[in-house]
Design an enzyme around this catalytic site. Structure first.
Site: not given
Ligand code: PXP
Length: 238
Positions: A100-101, A18, A43, A9-10, A70, A151, A49-50, A7, A212-213, A45, A190-191
């Site tokens: 975040t979600t 900026r 994602h 997004d970040h 997403e 998922e 935002r990103h 992911n 992602g993160h 949104r 996620h996470g």
């Molecule tokens: N899966 C879904 C459905 C999400 O909403 C996200 C966050 O956008 C991720 C995976 C990735 O999560 P993380 O950034 O915590 O790895």
């Protein structure tokens, strides 16, 4: 072997902080692919935002693996997905104020909207995944709604420790079994990070993890290709 969807997004979040042209999430996605990513996840949104629409169209054109969008059930976003035609969509809940979600989608509450959106997306050749809490009953209902895939939300598993974490892991295992029984493709995300991802990757039937993160954060220190390569190696060990 378990696939890795990265992911990006970040990367876009830094750019949007900026309103510059850089760093470009598309450039990051191409480097992720070079390092072995099996797919790119973004994602779009509602508050933009990103990731922006133009990023999605560039990714659609330029990446060679697959694109996973997403998205919320907002009609404007559903229409956008139909135009973009990503390989996969993952329907998630979305709140304006969240960082975040925050959890899986309540697919019982949104049954009507899902019954409208899922066939429209599938008709365009898009594979539909639902982001849900690891709960066997929810997985069965995802199948009834016509989803191709679930998922499982691993956010709680990632945040918890000790006995509570083990209890959450058991819920994930039970939900994973139910997905297999119902012929659903099984993803999770996620996470997830360099400490916990390989345990989730080791679950029987796991198809893909979306991360992602932790990867983007680690890439600040080691570069995005090394960050993706190391995560791929961890998933391969299972
Ligand atoms: N899966 C879904 C459905 C999400 O909403 C996200 C966050 O956008 C991720 C995976 C990735 O999560 P993380 O950034 O915590 O790895």
């Amino acid at each position: 072997m378990v696939k890795l969807g990265v992911n990006v997004d970040h990367v876009a979040a830094i750019r949007q902080s900026r309103f510059t042209e850089y760093p470009d999430p598309v450039k990051a996605a191409l480097l992720c692919e070079k390092a072995g990513a099996d797919g790119i996840t973004v994602h779009l949104r509602e508050d933009r935002r990103h990731i922006q629409e133009k990023d999605c169209f560039s990714l659609r054109k330029l990446i060679k693996t697959k694109l996973n969008l997403e998205m919320s059930l907002n009609p404007e976003i559903v229409e956008f997905a139909k135009r973009l035609k990503p390989d996969d969509v993952c329907i998630v809940p979305e709140k304006r104020k969240e960082l975040t979600t925050e959890g899986g989608l309540d697919i019982f509450k949104y049954e009507k909207k899902l019954r409208e959106a899922i066939p429209q997306l599938k008709k365009r050749g898009i594979r539909v995944s639902l982001f849900v809490e690891p709960n066997a009953e929810t997985v069965v209902f995802a199948k009834k709604l016509g989803a191709d895939c679930v998922e499982l939300h691993t956010g709680k598993f990632s945040d918890l420790t000790g006995k509570k974490r083990e209890a959450e892991f058991r819920l994930i295992l039970a939900a994973a079994k139910e997905a297999a029984k119902n012929g659903l493709i099984l993803n999770a995300g996620h996470g997830l990070n360099y400490e916990n991802a390989s345990r989730i990757a080791g679950i029987r039937g796991m198809n893909e993890l979306n991360i992602g993160h932790s990867i983007i954060a680690y890439s600040i220190f080691v570069g995005i290709e090394k960050a993706v390569r190391e995560m791929k190696k961890l998933l391969r060990q299972r």
